[in-house]
Motif scaffolding. Structure first.
Motif, PDB file in Angstrom:
ATOM      1  N   LYS A   1       0.861  -1.202  -0.055  1.00  0.00           N
ATOM      2  CA  LYS A   1      -0.147  -0.157  -0.100  1.00  0.00           C
ATOM      3  C   LYS A   1       0.882   1.177   0.077  1.00  0.00           C
ATOM      4  O   LYS A   1       0.399   2.328  -0.546  1.00  0.00           O
ATOM      5  N   VAL A   2       1.896   1.293   0.756  1.00  0.00           N
ATOM      6  CA  VAL A   2       2.791   2.230   0.896  1.00  0.00           C
ATOM      7  C   VAL A   2       3.417   2.763  -0.523  1.00  0.00           C
ATOM      8  O   VAL A   2       3.610   3.964  -1.110  1.00  0.00           O
ATOM      9  N   ILE A   3       3.901   1.537  -1.226  1.00  0.00           N
ATOM     10  CA  ILE A   3       4.548   1.716  -2.895  1.00  0.00           C
ATOM     11  C   ILE A   3       3.260   2.413  -3.616  1.00  0.00           C
ATOM     12  O   ILE A   3       3.808   3.280  -4.380  1.00  0.00           O
ATOM     13  N   CYS A   4       2.270   1.765  -3.646  1.00  0.00           N
ATOM     14  CA  CYS A   4       1.162   2.150  -4.489  1.00  0.00           C
ATOM     15  C   CYS A   4       0.754   3.842  -4.211  1.00  0.00           C
ATOM     16  O   CYS A   4       0.670   4.610  -5.014  1.00  0.00           O
ATOM     17  N   ALA A   5       0.606   3.919  -2.767  1.00  0.00           N
ATOM     18  CA  ALA A   5       0.409   5.516  -2.180  1.00  0.00           C
ATOM     19  C   ALA A   5       1.218   6.436  -2.805  1.00  0.00           C
ATOM     20  O   ALA A   5       1.088   7.649  -3.186  1.00  0.00           O
ATOM     21  N   GLU A   6       2.736   6.094  -2.646  1.00  0.00           N
ATOM     22  CA  GLU A   6       3.713   7.146  -3.239  1.00  0.00           C
ATOM     23  C   GLU A   6       3.496   7.454  -4.838  1.00  0.00           C
ATOM     24  O   GLU A   6       3.586   8.428  -5.254  1.00  0.00           O
ATOM     25  N   LYS A   7       3.253   6.473  -5.667  1.00  0.00           N
ATOM     26  CA  LYS A   7       2.838   6.534  -6.798  1.00  0.00           C
ATOM     27  C   LYS A   7       1.834   7.285  -7.226  1.00  0.00           C
ATOM     28  O   LYS A   7       1.582   8.304  -8.047  1.00  0.00           O
ATOM     29  N   HIS A   8       0.870   7.038  -6.497  1.00  0.00           N
ATOM     30  CA  HIS A   8      -0.546   7.881  -6.544  1.00  0.00           C
ATOM     31  C   HIS A   8      -0.436   9.257  -6.106  1.00  0.00           C
ATOM     32  O   HIS A   8      -0.856  10.076  -7.073  1.00  0.00           O
ATOM     33  N   PHE A   9       0.406   9.696  -5.136  1.00  0.00           N
ATOM     34  CA  PHE A   9       0.507  11.123  -4.870  1.00  0.00           C
ATOM     35  C   PHE A   9       1.463  11.909  -5.853  1.00  0.00           C
ATOM     36  O   PHE A   9       1.313  13.004  -5.891  1.00  0.00           O
ATOM     37  N   LYS A  10       2.311  10.962  -6.095  1.00  0.00           N
ATOM     38  CA  LYS A  10       3.471  11.665  -6.973  1.00  0.00           C
ATOM     39  C   LYS A  10       2.556  12.128  -8.281  1.00  0.00           C
ATOM     40  O   LYS A  10       2.825  13.380  -8.789  1.00  0.00           O
ATOM     41  N   ALA A  11       1.547  11.324  -8.711  1.00  0.00           N
ATOM     42  CA  ALA A  11       0.714  11.825  -9.894  1.00  0.00           C
ATOM     43  C   ALA A  11       0.058  13.116  -9.659  1.00  0.00           C
ATOM     44  O   ALA A  11      -0.194  13.774 -10.519  1.00  0.00           O
ATOM     45  N   LEU A  12      -0.402  13.174  -8.445  1.00  0.00           N
ATOM     46  CA  LEU A  12      -1.206  14.280  -8.148  1.00  0.00           C
ATOM     47  C   LEU A  12      -0.397  15.667  -7.849  1.00  0.00           C
ATOM     48  O   LEU A  12      -0.879  16.629  -7.475  1.00  0.00           O
ATOM     49  N   GLY A  13       1.040  15.303  -7.509  1.00  0.00           N
ATOM     50  CA  GLY A  13       2.074  16.352  -7.512  1.00  0.00           C
ATOM     51  C   GLY A  13       2.188  16.718  -5.859  1.00  0.00           C
ATOM     52  O   GLY A  13       2.027  17.647  -5.432  1.00  0.00           O
ATOM     53  N   ILE A  14       1.931  15.538  -5.151  1.00  0.00           N
ATOM     54  CA  ILE A  14       1.854  15.895  -3.752  1.00  0.00           C
ATOM     55  C   ILE A  14       2.744  14.921  -3.092  1.00  0.00           C
ATOM     56  O   ILE A  14       3.009  13.546  -3.600  1.00  0.00           O
ATOM     57  N   ASP A  15       3.844  15.415  -2.442  1.00  0.00           N
ATOM     58  CA  ASP A  15       4.875  14.860  -1.570  1.00  0.00           C
ATOM     59  C   ASP A  15       4.417  13.716  -0.610  1.00  0.00           C
ATOM     60  O   ASP A  15       3.579  14.266   0.480  1.00  0.00           O
ATOM     61  N   TYR A  16       4.846  12.342  -0.584  1.00  0.00           N
ATOM     62  CA  TYR A  16       4.523  11.536   0.433  1.00  0.00           C
ATOM     63  C   TYR A  16       5.537  10.930   0.718  1.00  0.00           C
ATOM     64  O   TYR A  16       6.523  10.335   0.156  1.00  0.00           O
ATOM     65  N   ARG A  17       5.395  10.426   2.322  1.00  0.00           N
ATOM     66  CA  ARG A  17       6.467   9.413   2.492  1.00  0.00           C
ATOM     67  C   ARG A  17       6.183   9.137   3.984  1.00  0.00           C
ATOM     68  O   ARG A  17       5.415   9.614   4.838  1.00  0.00           O
ATOM     69  N   VAL A  18       6.759   7.883   4.494  1.00  0.00           N
ATOM     70  CA  VAL A  18       6.648   7.402   5.659  1.00  0.00           C
ATOM     71  C   VAL A  18       7.589   7.765   6.616  1.00  0.00           C
ATOM     72  O   VAL A  18       8.435   8.087   6.399  1.00  0.00           O
ATOM     73  N   VAL A  19       7.015   8.536   7.723  1.00  0.00           N
ATOM     74  CA  VAL A  19       7.822   9.347   8.672  1.00  0.00           C
ATOM     75  C   VAL A  19       7.519   8.541  10.039  1.00  0.00           C
ATOM     76  O   VAL A  19       6.742   8.130  10.529  1.00  0.00           O
ATOM     77  N   MET A  20       8.708   9.298  11.240  1.00  0.00           N
ATOM     78  CA  MET A  20       8.477   9.071  12.303  1.00  0.00           C
ATOM     79  C   MET A  20       8.386  10.588  12.993  1.00  0.00           C
ATOM     80  O   MET A  20       8.755  11.509  12.350  1.00  0.00           O
ATOM     81  N   ALA A  21       8.269  10.640  14.362  1.00  0.00           N
ATOM     82  CA  ALA A  21       8.056  11.901  15.046  1.00  0.00           C
ATOM     83  C   ALA A  21       9.482  12.187  15.376  1.00  0.00           C
ATOM     84  O   ALA A  21       9.970  12.015  16.506  1.00  0.00           O
ATOM     85  N   LYS A  22      10.101  13.106  14.450  1.00  0.00           N
ATOM     86  CA  LYS A  22      11.604  13.539  14.568  1.00  0.00           C
ATOM     87  C   LYS A  22      11.892  14.610  13.733  1.00  0.00           C
ATOM     88  O   LYS A  22      11.139  14.709  12.690  1.00  0.00           O
ATOM     89  N   PRO A  23      12.754  15.437  14.078  1.00  0.00           N
ATOM     90  CA  PRO A  23      13.227  16.498  12.923  1.00  0.00           C
ATOM     91  C   PRO A  23      13.454  16.133  11.406  1.00  0.00           C
ATOM     92  O   PRO A  23      13.650  14.988  11.275  1.00  0.00           O
ATOM     93  N   GLY A  24      12.726  16.836  10.615  1.00  0.00           N
ATOM     94  CA  GLY A  24      13.024  16.699   9.315  1.00  0.00           C
ATOM     95  C   GLY A  24      12.053  15.644   8.761  1.00  0.00           C
ATOM     96  O   GLY A  24      11.894  15.518   7.327  1.00  0.00           O
TER      97      GLY A  24
END
Length: 1000
Positions: free
Chosen positions: A962-985
């Motif tokens: 799902k994460v792999i597909c989500a990144e491709k979906h949001f890239k097509a929309l021009g929206i930055d997507y990624r998995v993060v943790m609660a930390k700087p950056g």
């Protein structure tokens, strides 16, 4: 023309499929029982008479399933079996069989799960004879209703397989011949009360000869000879000695037990706990309106709640009343013993003089004081509490009307259920509850246009069991208690027929009834998905289990098309209780603990402050509107399947898996016959000596001489249930024929003997061994794999042909084991292949069902049973709902503290992105806008909070896909997507996707 509302069912509910799979895997390795050769047979059984299921094989399968389902493996090291005598009067044999337990929280579809399991057991193993046993008329009707409304659904799934349901009716006993002789799938539905008496004047018709079934067999023997599979619905109500004997009398092959509240859980295969149901959003969330009459102790009351029975001391009882504790008066629960003075415990003037306990009668279920006052169990002394009732009823009506106003746009009809403990309070002409309801409804209906034109008489419905009318009466009298005698049970059945058969009608706006009043009629066995309010109008605090009470309204709601609704803002159950919120919540939590279950989060106080929307962001922030203009766009996807590569990867995966060795699943069994002889050795005035000889067909024998007197029970003396009805009631040492008389009517005289045989069923006679190189019939694995994976037959054929010779030959030693691995590995590889090669692009077609932001983000949100943290001025709501510690840190330490965050929100569960079915639809976590490092550009971000940022290490393969597909979906929309943790950056742009081969 009015279109009848029809409930729809989702065949892909993962928790139900998991439960079904856990049951069918128990028999993995068993070869399908073909019925085609039995067309002329008088009885068509699940297994031939002298065959039985191998318990070692069953235990191995059970152990693997329990390990997969994170269930503690049985310490016994073997299958738990029920072993004991059948009903007295139905035979002298014992019977043994294993039971397997499925635990599913109320409202999650256990009836659907076991009905579909019947189809799967037929399809995979050829089983055809099933007996569904239920403890009450309510559940009996519920099973029949569920069978009717799912019939078309299952017909579409299972190729119109013929499946017949027989409603057991002792007046139509000839139905049993059709059940026994049919080669189709046959389901017989019975209440336990219809077959739990095999002797005496009140014995059930099932055990009596009938001219409707001529021949040597008695009616129950038709069921016995089919070796039925029992489906026990709510088995915790069928655990008495009598009930267990009745179940054994049917000679089951095995039993499947389904409930949310098991008392015992033999061979547990699947558990969906209340916490799991909550976590997976399978049931409504709960909030409580607590209504109490604080500091008003002027109206005395006394309620008998229960009587406790002990083996070594006199019974005690629990009462509820007011007590004076120092300067404070409060409602409390007390335990009373024989001779105790109530006044000594309560210090209340009202209890002075005469309130000493004179009798606690456990048999007749009453408590009596010396002053002559007598209380039956669940009876209350004291007037109704009109003011509490009024506040409860007003709260329930107001919540109902507000909820209906909210649900109108979604085309959902709202129902409310009122539990009352005295029927007279509603049905009598001046009944206090009915009077208050009508007064309050008329006051409130003016505030809600939907109800303004609905007459107060039209919106009420009541379901109370009634006695048959006496001569000259138009209708029978409503009864307060569950049916204990035959007329009352008939009244119950009539009431439940109406309730169960009108479920869809109640869900339709065509039916005006929406406030339902009930007593014992609506508890276990009845529910309706659109019950949104439950109000308990009781004289004292309800002692009905809270889990049972809320169970009537836990199911997810449906709309006017019969579609299930999965919106958190819709699925909220409000309980209007006649006790404080703290008391109700504490009692419910205690029940979970007493049942040994992981409890869901504490139910919510309905008075808790609602989360309010930030109107500046929602209506005035241009960046928010621009962001949603992108998010609401639809994407189309294309999948570029490299067939050659897919085949190659599938071959490698399957070759690297070990095919399990075939195990013995069916063994030759026998019925061990035991011969009993009882002879009179000598006779005295008040005693006698009996010679008892016991010998069985296995060569075991024993001889005992017993010194006996009146009331000697041979069964207890020899610890042998077969002799259970041989109790000496009289010894006659004088007269022409001195004799010993037994309680079962048998008489023993000098020189004669009592002789009979008993048999023990389903015992293994000889252990079968696995012959080297033994082969089994091979099913059509190519067709099966094509159907379950969606790949073409030629592609499946190439995968099979590409396997190593050793792997291909292993199919003959264990066809079922090979098939399971073959199909599973193809499915996993196909899912990985699709995730790796899917491509998204913005759809040129504008969707009609455009996202409505008012539905997604209403002005106020309640979030029952959800944890909330404070938001910041950048939050779309002033309180933010979080699901984990990681999310809490992300909101509190980063989103709230970052001055460059323009706005942020959590995507509601109803916002779904459509991915291929094999991947599953996706609900992202966070939408965020933030000022970039240049101080000018606003970054549009979607972030997924996990316990780590390396998606290759995510716990479940489907999460990675799902994460792999989500990144491709949001890239097509021009929206930055990624998995993060609660930390700087966390806001920095996403990295390039990792190498797919490394991931998968």
């Amino acid at each position: 023309m009015v279109i009848k509302l029809q409930l729809k069912f989702d065949a892909e509910q993962q928790h139900q499929l998991h439960a079904i799979d856990s049951v069918t895997r128990l028999f993995e390795g068993l070869h399908r029982q073909e019925k085609t050769l039995m067309l002329q047979a008088e009885i068509v059984p699940n297994l031939p008479k002298f065959e039985t299921l191998n318990v070692n094989w069953l235990y191995d399968n059970l152990r693997f399933i329990q390990e997969d389902n994170k269930i503690k493996v049985s310490a016994l090291g073997q299958i738990d079996v029920d072993d004991g005598m059948v009903l007295e009067g139905a035979g002298m044999e014992s019977w043994r069989y294993p039971s397997f337990t499925v635990e599913m929280e109320t409202g999650t579809g256990k009836t659907y799960a076991y009905l579909r399991s019947i189809h799967e057991l037929r399809q995979q193993y050829g089983f055809s004879k099933f007996v569904v046993v239920v403890p009450s008329i309510a559940i009996y009707e519920g099973v029949i209703k569920n069978f009717e409304i799912t019939k078309d659904h299952f017909a579409a799934l299972y190729g119109n397989e013929t499946i017949n349901l027989t409603k057991y009716d002792s007046a139509r006993i000839s139905q049993l011949r059709s059940f026994a002789s049919s080669t189709f799938v046959e389901i017989l539905v019975m209440t336990i009360a219809s077959f739990n008496k095999a002797s005496g004047r009140t014995r059930n018709n099932l055990y009596k000869p009938s001219e409707k079934l001529p021949g040597e067999r008695l009616p129950y023997q038709y069921i016995q000879e089919t070796r039925p599979i029992l489906i026990l619905d709510e088995p915790q109500n069928m655990e008495s000695k009598l009930a267990k004997e009745a179940l054994r009398t049917l000679h089951p092959l095995f039993a499947l037990r389904y409930s949310a509240t098991h008392r015992t859980s033999p061979n547990l295969v699947y558990r969906l706990s209340p916490f799991d149901a909550y976590r997976l959003n399978l049931v409504k969330k709960i909030q409580v309106f607590g209504v109490t009459e604080k500091e008003n102790f002027n109206q005395p009351f006394l309620a008998l709640q229960s009587i406790q029975i002990y083996a070594d001391k006199k019974p005690t009882c629990k009462v509820r009343t007011y007590i004076t504790d120092g300067s404070r008066t409060k409602e409390s629960e007390l335990t009373l013993k024989q001779g105790e003075d109530l006044y000594e415990k309560t210090k209340r003037k009202a209890h002075r003089g005469g309130y000493q306990v004179a009798d606690i009668n456990a048999a007749q279920k009453f408590l009596e004081f010396k002053n002559g006052i007598r209380l039956q169990t669940q009876e209350t002394i004291g007037p109704s509490r009109p003011e509490i009732f009024r506040v409860q009823i007003r709260t329930a009506i107001k919540q109902h009307m507000a909820m209906q106003f909210k649900m109108l746009r979604k085309e959902i009809k709202v129902l409310s259920l009122f539990f009352i403990d005295r029927v007279a309070n509603y049905v009598e002409e001046d009944g206090i509850i009915k009077t208050i309801f009508e007064e309050e409804y008329l006051q409130l209906q003016k505030q809600y246009p939907f109800f303004e034109k609905l007459d107060v008489k039209e919106v009420q419905g009541s379901y109370f069991a009634k006695n048959k009318p006496k001569k000259g009466e138009a209708e029978g009298e409503a009864i307060d208690t569950e049916g204990k005698n035959k007329p009352q049970r008939e009244a119950e059945k009539a009431a439940f027929n109406l309730i169960m058969r009108d479920k869809e009608k109640l869900l339709s706006f065509e039916e005006k009834t929406c406030f339902i009043f009930a007593h014992s009629a609506l508890k276990e066995g009845w529910d309706n998905p659109n019950v949104f309010q439950i109000c308990t109008l009781n004289q004292t605090v309800s002692e009905v289990k809270k889990r049972q009470e809320i169970g009537r309204g836990l199911r997810l709601a449906v709309d006017q098309t019969g579609e299930r609704i999965f919106d958190d803002d819709v699925n909220v159950l409000s309980v209007i209780a006649n006790e404080s919120y703290e008391s109700y919540a504490s009692r419910l939590q205690t029940e979970y603990e007493e049942d040994g279950l992981a409890a869901p989060p504490k139910i919510t106080n309905a008075a808790r402050k609602k989360a309010k929307r930030n109107e500046v962001i929602f209506t005035q922030n241009r960046a928010f509107q621009d962001f949603w203009d992108k998010l609401r766009k639809q994407t189309d996807y294309q999948i570029h399947v490299d067939t050659s590569e897919l085949i190659e990867h599938c071959i490698n995966r399957i070759n690297n898996r070990t095919t399990p060795q075939a195990t013995i699943t069916v063994e030759r069994g026998e019925f061990v016959m035991t011969d009993y002889k009882i002879e009179l050795a000598s006779l005295g005035e008040e005693n006698c000596k009996l010679k008892i000889t016991i010998a069985d067909t296995l060569g075991n024998s024993q001889e005992r001489i017993l010194n006996c007197k009146k009331n000697t029970d041979l069964g207890k003396e020899l610890k042998d249930e077969v002799l259970r009805n041989y109790k000496i009631v009289e010894i006659l040492s004088e007269g022409e024929t001195p004799s010993v008389q037994f309680g079962n009517g048998e008489k023993l005289v000098k020189g004669s003997r009592i002789q009979f045989q008993s048999q023990k069923g389903q015992n293994v006679k000889e252990k079968a061994t696995l012959a080297p190189g033994q082969t089994y019939p091979v099913p059509n694995i190519i067709d099966r794999a094509a159907k379950e994976t969606g790949l073409t037959r030629p592609t499946i054929n190439k995968i099979f042909k590409g396997l190593s010779d050793r792997k291909k030959n292993s199919i003959f030693g264990n066809p079922e084991g090979f098939s399971g691995i073959f199909i599973t590995e193809i499915q996993n590889e196909l899912a990985d292949h699709i995730a790796e090669r899917i491509e998204f692009k913005i759809s040129p077609v504008v969707q009609d069902d455009e996202v409505n932001l008012e539905d997604l983000f209403p002005a106020e949100k309640e979030y029952p049973q959800k944890e909330l943290v404070d938001g910041s001025p950048a939050g779309l709501y002033d309180q933010i709902q979080i699901d984990s510690d990681e999310e809490s840190r992300f909101v509190c330490d980063y989103l709230n503290e970052d001055q460059d965050v323009v706005f942020y929100f959590k995507f509601p569960p109803t916002f779904k992105i459509n991915f291929p079915r094999i991947i599953g639809n996706y609900n992202p976590d966070w939408g965020i806008a933030r000022i970039g490092e240049d101080g000018e550009v606003t970054l549009e971000l979607v972030r997924e909070t996990k316990g780590g940022e390396d998606i290759a290490k995510l716990r479940f393969p489907h999460e990675k896909r799902k994460v792999i597909c989500a990144e491709k979906h949001f890239k097509a929309l021009g929206i930055d997507y990624r998995v993060v943790m609660a930390k700087p950056g966390w806001w920095r742009p996403g990295a390039v996707l990792p190498n797919q081969d490394e991931m998968f």
